[in-house]
Design an enzyme around this catalytic site. Structure first.
Site, PDB file in Angstrom:
ATOM      1  N   GLY A 247       0.700  -1.408   0.178  1.00 10.49           N
ATOM      2  CA  GLY A 247       0.076  -0.130  -0.129  1.00 10.49           C
ATOM      3  C   GLY A 247       0.853   1.052   0.043  1.00 10.49           C
ATOM      4  N   PRO A 282       5.124  -4.682  -0.130  1.00 10.69           N
ATOM      5  CA  PRO A 282       5.166  -3.354  -1.120  1.00 10.69           C
ATOM      6  C   PRO A 282       5.056  -3.832  -2.486  1.00 10.69           C
ATOM      7  CG  PRO A 282       7.330  -3.683  -0.224  1.00 10.69           C
ATOM      8  CD  PRO A 282       6.423  -4.762   0.279  1.00 10.69           C
ATOM      9  N   ARG A 284       3.700  -1.445  -5.561  1.00 12.41           N
ATOM     10  CA  ARG A 284       3.872  -0.120  -6.200  1.00 12.41           C
ATOM     11  C   ARG A 284       5.020   0.767  -5.789  1.00 12.41           C
ATOM     12  NH1 ARG A 284      -0.990   2.634  -8.205  1.00 12.41           N
ATOM     13  NH2 ARG A 284      -2.044   1.468  -6.832  1.00 12.41           N
ATOM     14  N   ARG A 320      -4.759   2.020 -16.528  1.00 13.76           N
ATOM     15  CA  ARG A 320      -4.899   2.599 -15.163  1.00 13.76           C
ATOM     16  C   ARG A 320      -5.848   4.068 -15.497  1.00 13.76           C
ATOM     17  NH1 ARG A 320      -1.602   4.922 -11.976  1.00 13.76           N
ATOM     18  NH2 ARG A 320      -2.791   4.197 -10.222  1.00 13.76           N
ATOM     19  N   TYR A 324      -8.835   3.405 -13.486  1.00  9.85           N
ATOM     20  CA  TYR A 324      -8.915   4.190 -12.047  1.00  9.85           C
ATOM     21  C   TYR A 324      -8.882   5.558 -12.249  1.00  9.85           C
ATOM     22  CZ  TYR A 324      -6.598  -0.058 -10.490  1.00  9.85           C
ATOM     23  OH  TYR A 324      -6.172  -1.457 -10.239  1.00  9.85           O
ATOM     24  N   CYS A 349     -10.592   0.872 -30.285  1.00 10.58           N
ATOM     25  CA  CYS A 349     -12.105   1.494 -30.543  1.00 10.58           C
ATOM     26  C   CYS A 349     -12.748   1.471 -29.484  1.00 10.58           C
ATOM     27  CB  CYS A 349     -12.381   0.496 -31.515  1.00 10.58           C
ATOM     28  SG  CYS A 349     -11.524   0.397 -32.907  1.00 10.58           S
ATOM     29  N   GLU A 350     -12.483   2.470 -28.559  1.00 15.30           N
ATOM     30  CA  GLU A 350     -13.424   2.876 -27.271  1.00 15.30           C
ATOM     31  C   GLU A 350     -13.009   4.044 -26.975  1.00 15.30           C
ATOM     32  OE1 GLU A 350     -14.997   0.666 -24.992  1.00 15.30           O
ATOM     33  OE2 GLU A 350     -14.605  -1.247 -25.979  1.00 15.30           O
ATOM     34  N   TYR A 378       1.277  -2.057 -11.921  1.00 19.61           N
ATOM     35  CA  TYR A 378      -0.072  -2.112 -12.610  1.00 19.61           C
ATOM     36  C   TYR A 378      -0.136  -1.491 -14.080  1.00 19.61           C
ATOM     37  CZ  TYR A 378      -0.500  -2.903  -7.832  1.00 19.61           C
ATOM     38  OH  TYR A 378      -0.291  -3.550  -6.504  1.00 19.61           O
TER      39      TYR A 378
HETATM   40  C1  LIG Z   1      -1.753  -5.499  -4.311  1.00 24.10           C
HETATM   41  C2  LIG Z   1      -1.495  -5.958  -2.859  1.00 24.10           C
HETATM   42  C3  LIG Z   1      -0.267  -5.761  -2.420  1.00 24.10           C
HETATM   43  C4  LIG Z   1       0.476  -4.678  -3.047  1.00 24.10           C
HETATM   44  O1  LIG Z   1      -0.153  -3.328  -3.141  1.00 24.10           O
HETATM   45  P1  LIG Z   1       0.802  -2.233  -3.423  1.00 24.10           P
HETATM   46  O2  LIG Z   1      -0.307  -1.025  -3.261  1.00 24.10           O
HETATM   47  O3  LIG Z   1       1.070  -2.151  -4.620  1.00 24.10           O
HETATM   48  O4  LIG Z   1       2.024  -1.951  -2.490  1.00 24.10           O
HETATM   49  C5  LIG Z   1       0.094  -6.557  -1.287  1.00 24.10           C
HETATM   50  N1  LIG Z   1      -0.714  -7.425  -0.619  1.00 24.10           N
HETATM   51  C6  LIG Z   1      -1.881  -7.803  -1.331  1.00 24.10           C
HETATM   52  C7  LIG Z   1      -2.503  -8.816  -0.586  1.00 24.10           C
HETATM   53  C8  LIG Z   1      -2.204  -7.587  -2.351  1.00 24.10           C
HETATM   54  O5  LIG Z   1      -3.471  -7.810  -2.841  1.00 24.10           O
END
Ligand SMILES: *Cc1c(COP(=O)(O)O)cnc(C)c1O
Length: 428
Positions: A247, A282, A284, A320, A324, A349-350, A378
Site C-alpha cells: 500500500g 510492497p 507499487r 490505469r 482508475y 476502438c473505445e 499495474y
Molecule cells: C496488491 C497487494 C499488495 C501490493 O499493494 P501495493 O499498493 O502495490 O503495495 C500487497 N498485498 C496484497 C495482498 C495485495 O493484494
C-alpha cells in the site's frame, strides 16, 4: 499538476530523455514502440530506502508480484534479498521460475482454488493468507491429503477508513470482499487452532493501495494486535508473524511521498517486545516510478474544438487512466517548443481509450516519441490483447546497457491457442 521529469533515473540530457544513460530514442529504434522501459537502479534505490528505514525492525519484504511480475524484475528483487507475495497459481509459477523457493513466498488472494492451495503447499510456501473459514477448512483438508502441515495466516479485514485516490484500490474497509470480517476473526482462529493439519502462525491485513496517510496502518495494526492477544490467550502460541500488506504510495504528480521513518516507527512499535516478525508486501512502492511507457505519436487531429494526440500505445497497454481515472505525467522525449492542451488517446476502438484528458503538455507532432511516466506498477501486468494488439516489449536499463526482458508479441502469438476448425466432440 507538475511538469518536468519525475524520476532521476529518467533524466533529460542534452534535450532528450534517457533511461539511466541510454537515450530513449535509441531504445525506440532498436525495440520499437510501444515499449515499457524499466530502470534497474530505481528499483534498487527504492528497495534500499525501505530496508534502510526498517533497519531496526525484524522484517522481510515480500514484493507483491501482481504489481509487475516480469521475470527479470522478480530476479532483480530476489538478488536484493526480497521474498514475494503471490495471489494466484500463475504468480506462484512465475516466482518459482524466477528463482524463489517456498520460504520466500507468501500466498494470498480472496478466491484461491483447491488446485492453487495444493500447489502452494507442494511448493512449501512460508504462509498461506486465508480469507474465510471455508478456505481454512479446505486448506486443512488439502494439507492432510498431502501429509504436510499448512502454515496458516489469517487475512483480517481490520475495517479501518482508508484514504486514497480511488474506491477500486481500497481493500480494508467494512463490507469489502477481502479478508475475514473483524468480528468473526477470533472464532475462525479458534477453529483453526483445533485443526489437525494446520498451524496458525500469522495474522495479515492489506488495507489498500497508494495510501496517502499512514494512520490507516496504525489503526489496522492496533486492531490486529488486539486480535493477536486474544488468539494467544486462546492457545495460539505459534503466532509469530504480522503481515501488514502493501500500500505504500508513490508520486504520480505532486503528491508527498510517504514518510518512511514514520512508517518504520509504526511497524517497529507493532512488533517491539512481542516476539513477532513483520512481513511487508510492497508492490507499487518498489516499481511504480521505475518504469515508463515509450510510445510514438501517430497522428494529430482536431475534433469539435478539441485537440487530439493519437499514440501507438493504447488502453490495452496501460489501463490505469480509464480503469482508475489515474493521472500519469506525459513528456515529449525531445522538446520541439510550444505547448498544447490535448487529449492523449490510443488506437483502440473505445472512447475510454485515453491516457490524459485536456492535458496541457509539450507540443508534439506525428513521429515524436512520448514518455508516459510511472507505469512500472499495474502497467504491463494489466495489458491485454484487446483489438488484437500484440502486447508490448519490456526493456530493463542498467547504466549504459539495456536488455529486452520480454519480447514483443507477434501476430502468430495472438492466434496460437485458437482453432478455426476445431475438433468436435460428443458427450458420451
Ligand atoms: C496488491 C497487494 C499488495 C501490493 O499493494 P501495493 O499498493 O502495490 O503495495 C500487497 N498485498 C496484497 C495482498 C495485495 O493484494
Amino acid at each position: 499538476m507538475g511538469t518536468g521529469v519525475l524520476s532521476a533515473h529518467f533524466p533529460r540530457v542534452g534535450g532528450a530523455i534517457h533511461a539511466e544513460d541510454v537515450p530513449l530514442h535509441a531504445i525506440a529504434e532498436a525495440v520499437g514502440t510501444p515499449a515499457y522501459v524499466y530502470s534497474a537502479s530505481s528499483i534498487e534505490e527504492q528497495f534500499g530506502r525501505l530496508t534502510g528505514a526498517l533497519a531496526g525492525v525484524p522484517h522481510r519484504l515480500h514484493y507483491s508480484v501482481k504489481a509487475n511480475g516480469c521475470l527479470a524484475i522478480l530476479r532483480a528483487l530476489r538478488d536484493l534479498g526480497a521474498g514475494v507475495d503471490v495471489v494466484s497459481g500463475g504468480e506462484l509459477h512465475r516466482a518459482i521460475v524466477a528463482g524463489f523457493t517456498g520460504e520466500d513466498i507468501v500466498f494470498g488472494g480472496v478466491g484461491k482454488t483447491e488446485r492453487e492451495l495444493r500447489e502452494a503447499l507442494r511448493a512449501g510456501v512460508r504462509l498461506v493468507n486465508a480469507e474465510s473459514l471455508a478456505e481454512v477448512l479446505l486448506l486443512d483438508g488439502v494439507a492432510r491429503e498431502l501429509g504436510v502441515t499448512a502454515p496458516l495466516s489469517l487475512r483480517i479485514n481490520p475495517e479501518v477508513t482508508v484514504e486514497n485516490a480511488h474506491d477500486y484500490i481500497k481493500t480494508g474497509e467494512r463490507g469489502q470482499k477481502f479478508g475475514i470480517p473483524y468480528d468473526e476473526a477470533l472464532d475462525v482462529a479458534t477453529t483453526a487452532l483445533a485443526l489437525p493439519s494446520t498451524k496458525l502462525i500469522g495474522l495479515d491485513m492489506h488495507i489498500g493501495s497508494q495510501l496517502f496517510g499512514l494512520d490507516a496502518y496504525d489503526e489496522g495494526i492496533a486492531r490486529l494486535l488486539d486480535l493477536y492477544a486474544g488468539i494467544r490467550d486462546a492457545g495460539g502460541a505459534d503466532l509469530r508473524i504480522l503481515d501488514i500488506g502493501g500500500g505504500l504510495a508513490v508520486q504520480y504528480s505532486d503528491e508527498r511521498p510517504p514518510n518512511l521513518e514514520r512508517f518504520a516507527e509504526i511497524a517497529g512499535a507493532a512488533v517491539d517486545g512481542r516476539d513477532l516478525e513483520l512481513i511487508i508486501e510492497p508492490g507499487r512502492f518498489l516499481v511504480g516510478n521505475a518504469g515508463i511507457l515509450l510510445t510514438r505519436v501517430l497522428y494529430r487531429k482536431r475534433s469539435g474544438g478539441k485537440e487530439y494526440v493519437i499514440t501507438d500505445a493504447g488502453m490495452n497497454d496501460l489501463l490505469r487512466p480509464s480503469h482508475y481515472k489515474a493521472y500519469h505525467r506525459i513528456e515529449a522525449v525531445e522538446e520541439r517548443g510550444g505547448r498544447v492542451t490535448a487529449d492523449v488517446v490510443g488506437p483502440v476502438c473505445e472512447s475510454g481509450d485515453f491516457f490524459a484528458l485536456d492535458r496541457n503538455m509539450q507540443q508534439v507532432s506525428p513521429g515524436d516519441l512520448l514518455v508516459i511516466q510511472s507505469v512500472g506498477a499495474y502497467g504491463s501486468v494489466m495489458a491485454s490483447n484487446y483489438n488484437s494488439r500484440p502486447r508490448a516489449a519490456e526493456v530493463v536499463v542498467r547504466g549504459a546497457q539495456y536488455a529486452v526482458v520480454t519480447e514483443r508479441e507477434s501476430y502468430d502469438d495472438l492466434v496460437r491457442r485458437e482453432m478455426a476448425a476445431p475438433e468436435w466432440r460428443t458427450i458420451a
